[in-house]
Design a protein around this motif. Structure first.
Motif, PDB file in Angstrom:
ATOM      1  N   ARG A 102      47.584 -35.950  39.316  1.00 36.06           N
ATOM      2  CA  ARG A 102      48.251 -37.020  38.563  1.00 36.06           C
ATOM      3  C   ARG A 102      48.210 -38.376  39.256  1.00 36.06           C
ATOM      4  O   ARG A 102      48.330 -39.408  38.598  1.00 36.06           O
ATOM      5  CB  ARG A 102      49.709 -36.621  38.300  1.00 36.06           C
ATOM      6  CG  ARG A 102      49.853 -35.461  37.339  1.00 36.06           C
ATOM      7  CD  ARG A 102      51.310 -35.192  37.087  1.00 36.06           C
ATOM      8  NE  ARG A 102      51.519 -34.253  35.999  1.00 36.06           N
ATOM      9  CZ  ARG A 102      52.696 -34.034  35.443  1.00 36.06           C
ATOM     10  NH1 ARG A 102      53.756 -34.687  35.892  1.00 36.06           N
ATOM     11  NH2 ARG A 102      52.823 -33.169  34.461  1.00 36.06           N
ATOM     12  N   LYS A 103      48.114 -38.363  40.576  1.00 38.70           N
ATOM     13  CA  LYS A 103      48.079 -39.627  41.343  1.00 38.70           C
ATOM     14  C   LYS A 103      49.261 -40.528  40.998  1.00 38.70           C
ATOM     15  O   LYS A 103      49.117 -41.738  40.757  1.00 38.70           O
ATOM     16  CB  LYS A 103      46.767 -40.368  41.098  1.00 38.70           C
ATOM     17  CG  LYS A 103      45.531 -39.639  41.592  1.00 38.70           C
ATOM     18  CD  LYS A 103      44.271 -40.455  41.341  1.00 38.70           C
ATOM     19  CE  LYS A 103      43.043 -39.800  41.937  1.00 38.70           C
ATOM     20  NZ  LYS A 103      42.650 -38.552  41.278  1.00 38.70           N
ATOM     21  N   GLY A 104      50.447 -39.942  40.958  1.00 35.07           N
ATOM     22  CA  GLY A 104      51.657 -40.713  40.692  1.00 35.07           C
ATOM     23  C   GLY A 104      51.995 -40.877  39.225  1.00 35.07           C
ATOM     24  O   GLY A 104      53.023 -41.481  38.882  1.00 35.07           O
ATOM     25  N   GLY A 105      51.163 -40.354  38.338  1.00 26.28           N
ATOM     26  CA  GLY A 105      51.421 -40.466  36.896  1.00 26.28           C
ATOM     27  C   GLY A 105      52.397 -39.404  36.407  1.00 26.28           C
ATOM     28  O   GLY A 105      52.761 -38.482  37.129  1.00 26.28           O
TER      29      GLY A 105
ATOM     30  N   SER B  17      44.500 -45.312  31.119  1.00 25.47           N
ATOM     31  CA  SER B  17      44.581 -44.481  32.321  1.00 25.47           C
ATOM     32  C   SER B  17      43.484 -44.849  33.322  1.00 25.47           C
ATOM     33  O   SER B  17      43.713 -44.822  34.532  1.00 25.47           O
ATOM     34  CB  SER B  17      44.485 -42.995  31.944  1.00 25.47           C
ATOM     35  OG  SER B  17      43.230 -42.691  31.379  1.00 25.47           O
TER      36      SER B  17
ATOM     37  N   LYS C 132      44.566 -48.072  34.903  1.00 28.94           N
ATOM     38  CA  LYS C 132      45.674 -47.815  35.831  1.00 28.94           C
ATOM     39  C   LYS C 132      45.159 -47.284  37.163  1.00 28.94           C
ATOM     40  O   LYS C 132      45.603 -47.697  38.233  1.00 28.94           O
ATOM     41  CB  LYS C 132      46.658 -46.823  35.208  1.00 28.94           C
ATOM     42  CG  LYS C 132      47.864 -46.548  36.103  1.00 28.94           C
ATOM     43  CD  LYS C 132      48.809 -45.543  35.474  1.00 28.94           C
ATOM     44  CE  LYS C 132      49.959 -45.230  36.415  1.00 28.94           C
ATOM     45  NZ  LYS C 132      50.873 -44.198  35.843  1.00 28.94           N
ATOM     46  N   GLU C 133      44.203 -46.335  37.110  1.00 21.82           N
ATOM     47  CA  GLU C 133      43.661 -45.778  38.355  1.00 21.82           C
ATOM     48  C   GLU C 133      42.935 -46.838  39.171  1.00 21.82           C
ATOM     49  O   GLU C 133      43.002 -46.842  40.399  1.00 21.82           O
ATOM     50  CB  GLU C 133      42.732 -44.595  38.058  1.00 21.82           C
ATOM     51  CG  GLU C 133      43.471 -43.312  37.753  1.00 21.82           C
ATOM     52  CD  GLU C 133      42.588 -42.073  37.869  1.00 21.82           C
ATOM     53  OE1 GLU C 133      41.607 -42.090  38.640  1.00 21.82           O
ATOM     54  OE2 GLU C 133      42.888 -41.097  37.177  1.00 21.82           O
TER      55      GLU C 133
ATOM     56  N   SER D 248      45.111 -38.730  30.542  1.00 21.62           N
ATOM     57  CA  SER D 248      45.249 -39.767  31.566  1.00 21.62           C
ATOM     58  C   SER D 248      45.043 -39.231  32.980  1.00 21.62           C
ATOM     59  O   SER D 248      45.034 -40.009  33.934  1.00 21.62           O
ATOM     60  CB  SER D 248      46.647 -40.407  31.470  1.00 21.62           C
ATOM     61  OG  SER D 248      47.655 -39.468  31.786  1.00 21.62           O
TER      62      SER D 248
ATOM     63  N   THR E 181      43.672 -49.999  39.118  1.00 22.90           N
ATOM     64  CA  THR E 181      44.714 -50.897  39.624  1.00 22.90           C
ATOM     65  C   THR E 181      45.413 -50.311  40.849  1.00 22.90           C
ATOM     66  O   THR E 181      45.603 -51.003  41.857  1.00 22.90           O
ATOM     67  CB  THR E 181      45.757 -51.183  38.517  1.00 22.90           C
ATOM     68  OG1 THR E 181      45.090 -51.729  37.367  1.00 22.90           O
ATOM     69  CG2 THR E 181      46.792 -52.185  39.003  1.00 22.90           C
ATOM     70  N   VAL E 182      45.786 -49.022  40.774  1.00 25.79           N
ATOM     71  CA  VAL E 182      46.521 -48.411  41.892  1.00 25.79           C
ATOM     72  C   VAL E 182      45.628 -48.141  43.100  1.00 25.79           C
ATOM     73  O   VAL E 182      46.129 -47.831  44.182  1.00 25.79           O
ATOM     74  CB  VAL E 182      47.220 -47.097  41.459  1.00 25.79           C
ATOM     75  CG1 VAL E 182      48.209 -47.343  40.353  1.00 25.79           C
ATOM     76  CG2 VAL E 182      46.203 -46.035  41.056  1.00 25.79           C
ATOM     77  N   SER E 183      44.319 -48.269  42.931  1.00 27.65           N
ATOM     78  CA  SER E 183      43.421 -48.068  44.079  1.00 27.65           C
ATOM     79  C   SER E 183      43.513 -49.221  45.075  1.00 27.65           C
ATOM     80  O   SER E 183      42.921 -49.167  46.157  1.00 27.65           O
ATOM     81  CB  SER E 183      41.972 -47.923  43.601  1.00 27.65           C
ATOM     82  OG  SER E 183      41.455 -49.173  43.167  1.00 27.65           O
ATOM     83  N   ASP E 184      44.238 -50.281  44.690  1.00 21.00           N
ATOM     84  CA  ASP E 184      44.466 -51.429  45.566  1.00 21.00           C
ATOM     85  C   ASP E 184      43.145 -52.082  45.991  1.00 21.00           C
ATOM     86  O   ASP E 184      42.923 -52.379  47.174  1.00 21.00           O
ATOM     87  CB  ASP E 184      45.276 -51.000  46.794  1.00 21.00           C
ATOM     88  CG  ASP E 184      45.892 -52.191  47.514  1.00 21.00           C
ATOM     89  OD1 ASP E 184      46.065 -53.239  46.873  1.00 21.00           O
ATOM     90  OD2 ASP E 184      46.170 -52.072  48.726  1.00 21.00           O
TER      91      ASP E 184
END
Length: 278
Positions: A143-146, A260, A263-264, A156, A266-269
């Motif tokens: 989920r990687k925080g989802g 989704s 989002k992934e 997602s 984006t969260v990869s920084d």
């Protein structure tokens, strides 16, 4: 049991399990039916979770098929119903929502519910090395925080790997053709990507002139280390629009998949470079 608390795929699993039992003239829906239905409906999530726990999905599916075939058959019965074990599994799946801060029961909840019971199907999973702790850890990694906060929640999960190609991996495995004659364009893309702001290059050209080749050339350069220091850890993904659209039969499913993916990224920084082809 409120079926509206289940995701579209989870509802499909329950319906498929019922059809499997009916087709084999079996009056009770057992956990074996549900697990067999999960293997039929889902080709991404459960294989990922089982692989993370070093379990061979295809071999397990074959054993489950035999278990279902050996369940008692009833002719002329009055309806079909959940067994005690399968009812416990579904209740456990519903009960696990709060732990994961979810709104809907998704496929991984069903697997967790089956594992929590004491029937032959749960024992089969345990004998193959699946533990509650290992399964929960794999779910969190997936989920990687989802969270399962929509009826299409499963779409997602692990979105980048499902709907995009990792060009770095392909370059490492020598599955990309070498890029010839595009050094200037690749160098210019590297310059733009190295900026602090306004760092989104756009490749403009007719179809077939080699825009995708530039993205592949970038992946080659990153894998070989021939890029500026700040780009050496980046992963290049090429969005597969065909995979993104394929099978999106419910309202809002395509949008859910696209969100989704974004989002992934984006969260990869900043560690993911997403190439979107026309």
């Amino acid at each position: 049991m409120n079926i509206e608390k289940f995701t579209i795929k989870s509802q499909e699993v329950i319906t498929t399990a019922q059809n499997i039992a009916l087709g084999k003239q079996q009056q009770q829906i057992e956990n074996a039916h549900i697990l067999k239905a999960i293997f039929e409906v889902d080709k991404d999530i459960v294989p990922y979770l089982l692989k993370k726990n070093n379990i061979n999905t295809s071999m397990l599916a074959q054993v489950v098929d035999k278990m279902v075939d050996n369940l008692p058959k009833v002719s002329g019965g009055s309806g079909i119903y959940l067994s005690n074990a399968s009812n416990q599994a579904l209740q456990k799946a519903l009960g696990s929502l709060s732990e994961f801060k979810d709104d809907y029961v998704s496929i991984e909840h069903l697997l967790l519910g089956i594992l929590s019971t004491n029937d032959n199907t749960a024992q089969l999973l345990k004998d193959n090395g699946l533990t509650e702790k290992g399964l929960k850890q794999a779910i969190l990694e997936l989920r990687k925080g989802g969270h399962a906060n929509s009826p299409h929640a499963e779409e997602s999960y692990n979105a980048l790997n499902r709907y995009a190609r990792n060009l770095n991996d392909l370059a490492q495995k020598d599955k990309l053709d070498p890029v010839i004659g595009r050094e200037d364009e690749i160098r210019r893309v590297l310059q733009i990507l190295s900026r602090r702001t306004k760092n989104n290059p756009i490749l403009i050209g007719e179809p077939g002139v080699g825009k995708t080749a530039i993205a592949e050339g970038l992946a080659h350069r990153i894998v070989s280390g021939d890029v500026p220091e700040n780009l050496k850890s980046k992963q290049v993904f090429s969005l597969d629009m065909g995979a993104l659209v394929a099978g999106a039969k419910y309202k809002g499913e395509f949008e859910e998949r696209l969100k989704s993916v974004i989002k992934e990224v984006t969260v990869s920084d900043g560690e993911v470079i997403l190439f979107i082809d026309e």
